[in-house]
Design an enzyme around this catalytic site. Structure first.
Site, PDB file in Angstrom:
ATOM      1  N   HIS A  77      -4.806  -0.646  11.891  1.00  0.00           N
ATOM      2  CA  HIS A  77      -4.205  -1.959  12.172  1.00  0.00           C
ATOM      3  C   HIS A  77      -5.116  -2.780  13.077  1.00  0.00           C
ATOM      4  O   HIS A  77      -5.591  -2.289  14.103  1.00  0.00           O
ATOM      5  CB  HIS A  77      -2.845  -1.790  12.851  1.00  0.00           C
ATOM      6  N   ASP A 107       0.939  -8.525   9.989  1.00  0.00           N
ATOM      7  CA  ASP A 107       0.969  -7.252  10.725  1.00  0.00           C
ATOM      8  C   ASP A 107       0.802  -7.473  12.235  1.00  0.00           C
ATOM      9  O   ASP A 107      -0.152  -8.112  12.669  1.00  0.00           O
ATOM     10  CB  ASP A 107      -0.189  -6.391  10.182  1.00  0.00           C
ATOM     11  N   HIS A 120       0.843  -1.203   0.000  1.00  0.00           N
ATOM     12  CA  HIS A 120       0.000   0.000   0.000  1.00  0.00           C
ATOM     13  C   HIS A 120       0.871   1.244   0.000  1.00  0.00           C
ATOM     14  O   HIS A 120       2.094   1.149   0.076  1.00  0.00           O
ATOM     15  CB  HIS A 120      -0.975  -0.008   1.181  1.00  0.00           C
ATOM     16  N   ASP A 175      19.672  12.044   5.224  1.00  0.00           N
ATOM     17  CA  ASP A 175      19.899  13.253   5.996  1.00  0.00           C
ATOM     18  C   ASP A 175      19.909  14.426   5.030  1.00  0.00           C
ATOM     19  O   ASP A 175      20.830  14.572   4.251  1.00  0.00           O
ATOM     20  CB  ASP A 175      21.257  13.096   6.695  1.00  0.00           C
ATOM     21  N   HIS A 227     -11.177   9.011  15.880  1.00  0.00           N
ATOM     22  CA  HIS A 227     -10.116   8.376  15.102  1.00  0.00           C
ATOM     23  C   HIS A 227     -10.114   6.880  15.371  1.00  0.00           C
ATOM     24  O   HIS A 227     -10.448   6.440  16.465  1.00  0.00           O
ATOM     25  CB  HIS A 227      -8.746   8.960  15.464  1.00  0.00           C
ATOM     26  N   HIS A 260      -7.521  -0.855   5.490  1.00  0.00           N
ATOM     27  CA  HIS A 260      -6.448  -0.253   6.286  1.00  0.00           C
ATOM     28  C   HIS A 260      -6.777   1.231   6.365  1.00  0.00           C
ATOM     29  O   HIS A 260      -7.948   1.583   6.221  1.00  0.00           O
ATOM     30  CB  HIS A 260      -5.112  -0.558   5.584  1.00  0.00           C
TER      31      HIS A 260
HETATM   32 ZN    ZN Z   1       2.913   0.197   7.885  1.00  0.00          ZN
HETATM   33 ZN    ZN Z   2       0.060   1.374   6.509  1.00  0.00          ZN
END
Ligand code: ZN
Ligand code: ZN
Length: 629
Positions: free
Chosen positions: A440, A266, A143, A517, A436, A212
């Site tokens: 996950h 996950d 994703h 950086d 919210h 997701h």
């Molecule tokens: Zn992730």
């Molecule tokens: Zn994600």
């Protein structure tokens, strides 16, 4: 069964020098600065991320097996090894090797900890793939979040631009990253539809729909000659998602029925009980708040949460409000999503924030902005501070934070909320209302995934050690045995035998922190970070000697330059003492018969280290410089 603490300790132990982590023994600290850095690193504790500098000593046959593995010949069979994402949430990258062909999943970045001063982000260490670029058959992207695609523009050239596959939005976001570096024309990006099967070498690849916090998220099934592997990507099982269908439960179940060898899954919310909240509940709360608002509504959220943005836009339309977008990433993503059809709105409803906004009655204005994490430069913080050029918050405004502070950002977010209150706004946060939800899955989502896919082996990924351990615990709870649960750290290799048994290899790839950086390229960054940390805490001092090139004798007194170390009132006294101490240390070294510049520098640095420790209880960065005349 191990406790989390024990597990952490054993994970830590496996990274110790002498157990296969370093290719040479660690050098003895030679100067006080270095000694202190070694000491600091040890103090970092179990969540230490640094595994030491990569040693560039060439491998000797039979001595350093893990280095041989990195450059060894093509190996048959099936192997899985993560290069990132198995010790952190971020820089996700997992490699699957099928008879020597390499299939990579994701190439993400990781945002740095607060103590990694000035670093933009970290990317996976792909040195294990050096010399094997021609064997990389594909990079498969799950994703479009930055922890999955964010390193693409930095690492694709070193990987020799292999074929990239992903769903439509994911590939569009990857293309945006590549555009920034002017690499798009060299990259080979292919958009794949859910359910479509693509043959790549010996493997048939299939993208499965999951839900997701960004549209077009996918799990990936790889049908290999050794069995089917499922990588879940980031997912939750939202039974009432907004603007998109739920996950492809049927296909997951089918795969489970046909037999799945291993699942890489996950772990982010494995430690959270129950089921994750549905996006539809958030939509309802926001609807109510917009309905009841008397004045303007200002909503901050993540710019990639496009389905939530769609909800906000729909509600705004319903209550006859125009939508104004603020913040660069929000503008970019809204535009991209509108062009690709992921965000639908009548022409003229969505606009960029502009001075013209104030001509509308307050009740017809809704603003969507970035900055939900309290970031100093982002929209919401500037609105709170009154430094935003176009949005001045006032009494009657309703400000909605449709987000949760990420760990470590709580303080910054509270500061923004307080500022908004002080300016007279009504502020609503997720602490009091359902504003919210995570992308996950919680424990029950994971249980459901394992019940459906029913894989022989479970490989918890995407998480810090405690998250992955909680995931392993879930697997144990439903009957998985220890030889079916595989806790890998980055660089470790899981090998499968022809019977489908899996075992961790004794070999291991060296995986270091690779930092980005500023506009600097990917490089080993430990030394730079250590230096910044020392300077930020103790300041810096440079001592410049002039010496005759033949005799090495000093010409006059050294010059002393300090930054962030000495207060004005002490300046004269300390500078005088530093000159004396530095001169004495130099001359002592000369008296011992030293002729090497390094020996002089070491002697001076040691003396000044002891001086500042005693005098100021400070440990500055000490830089001796010798100019020969
Ligand atoms: Zn992730
Ligand atoms: Zn994600």
């Amino acid at each position: 069964m191990k406790t989390v603490g024990e597990w952490l300790q054993s994970a830590e132990g496996s990274l110790q020098p002498g157990k296969g982590e370093r290719s040479t023994p660690p050098k003895r600290p030679q100067d006080p600065n270095q000694a202190r850095q070694h000491h600091r690193r040890r103090r970092n504790g179990p969540f230490r991320k640094f595994h030491g500098q990569q040693q560039s000593v060439p491998p000797k046959p039979g001595v350093q097996p893990q280095q041989i593995a990195a450059q060894g010949p093509r190996q048959g069979g099936l192997r899985i090894y993560p290069l990132g994402g198995f010790e952190q949430v971020g820089r996700n990258c997992t490699c699957i090797e099928v008879d020597g062909d390499i299939y990579m999943i994701d190439l993400g970045l990781e945002f740095p900890d607060e103590d990694m001063l000035g670093i933009d982000y970290l990317v996976p260490d792909i040195s294990a793939l050096k010399g094997k670029e021609h064997r990389i058959k594909a990079i498969l992207f799950t994703h479009g979040h930055l922890d999955h695609i964010g390193a693409i523009q930095h690492l694709l050239p070193s990987l020799h631009f292999p074929q990239c596959y992903g769903t439509k939005l994911t590939m569009a976001m990857a293309r945006k990253r590549l555009d920034e570096e002017g690499l798009t024309s060299k990259a080979k990006l292919t958009s794949v539809a859910y359910g479509e099967k693509i043959r790549i070498g010996k493997v048939e690849v299939e993208f499965l729909r999951v839900t997701h916090s960004i549209p077009d998220s996918a799990a990936i099934a790889l049908h290999t000659p050794y069995g089917t592997l499922v990588h879940t990507g980031d997912f939750k099982f939202d039974l009432t998602p907004m603007n998109e269908p739920p996950a492809d439960f049927q296909r997951f179940a089918e795969l489970g029925k046909q037999g799945v060898l291993a699942i890489i899954a996950d772990s982010t919310n494995a430690a959270k009980p129950g089921t994750s909240l549905s996006e539809s509940q958030i939509s309802d709360t926001i609807y109510d708040l917009i309905r009841d608002a008397e004045g303007r509504v200002i909503i901050s959220t993540f710019s990639s949460l496009l389905n939530r943005t769609q909800q906000i836009v729909d509600h705004a339309k319903h209550f006859n409000r125009k939508v104004f977008i603020s913040g660069r990433s929000m503008l970019t993503n809204v535009e991209l999503a509108q062009n690709l059809g992921y965000l639908k709105a009548p022409r003229g409803l969505i606009r960029k924030v502009s001075p013209g906004m104030s001509k509308l009655p307050d009740k017809e204005v809704l603003i969507i902005t970035t900055g939900s994490q309290g970031e100093e430069n982002a929209g919401l913080a500037r609105i709170g501070l009154g430094t935003h050029r176009q949005i001045i918050v006032k009494k009657g405004d309703t400000v909605i934070l449709s987000s949760n502070p990420i760990i470590g950002n709580e303080r910054a977010v509270m500061k923004v909320v307080n500022n908004l209150h002080l300016k007279g706004a009504t502020v609503k946060t997720n602490a009091e209302l359902a504003l919210h939800t995570t992308g996950h899955g919680h424990r029950n989502d994971l249980l459901m995934m394992h019940r459906l896919v029913h894989a022989k082996h479970v490989i918890p990924e995407h998480g810090e050690p405690f998250m992955r351990e909680a995931h392993a615990e879930i697997a144990r709870d439903i009957g998985y045995q220890e030889n079916q649960i595989h806790m890998l750290v980055n660089g470790e290799i899981l090998e499968f035998d022809p019977q489908g048994n899996a075992r961790k290899s004794k070999q291991k790839f060296t995986v270091n922190d690779v930092i980005i950086d500023g506009r600097g390229s990917a490089s080993e960054g430990q030394r730079v970070l250590d230096d910044r940390k020392v300077m930020s805490e103790g300041g810096a001092i440079a001592v410049v000697f002039r010496a005759y090139s033949e005799s090495k004798r000093l010409v006059g007194n050294p010059d002393v330059i300090t930054r962030g170390l000495i207060y004005g009132s002490e300046q004269q006294e300390i500078t005088g003492e530093v000159i004396e101490a530095a001169k004495k240390a130099y001359e002592d070294a000369l008296g011992r018969g030293e002729t090497d510049r390094k020996a002089f520098k070491r002697s001076v640095a040691g003396a000044l280290y002891r001086y500042f420790d005693r005098k100021l209880d400070r440990e500055p960065m000490i830089i001796p410089i010798i100019v020969e005349v």
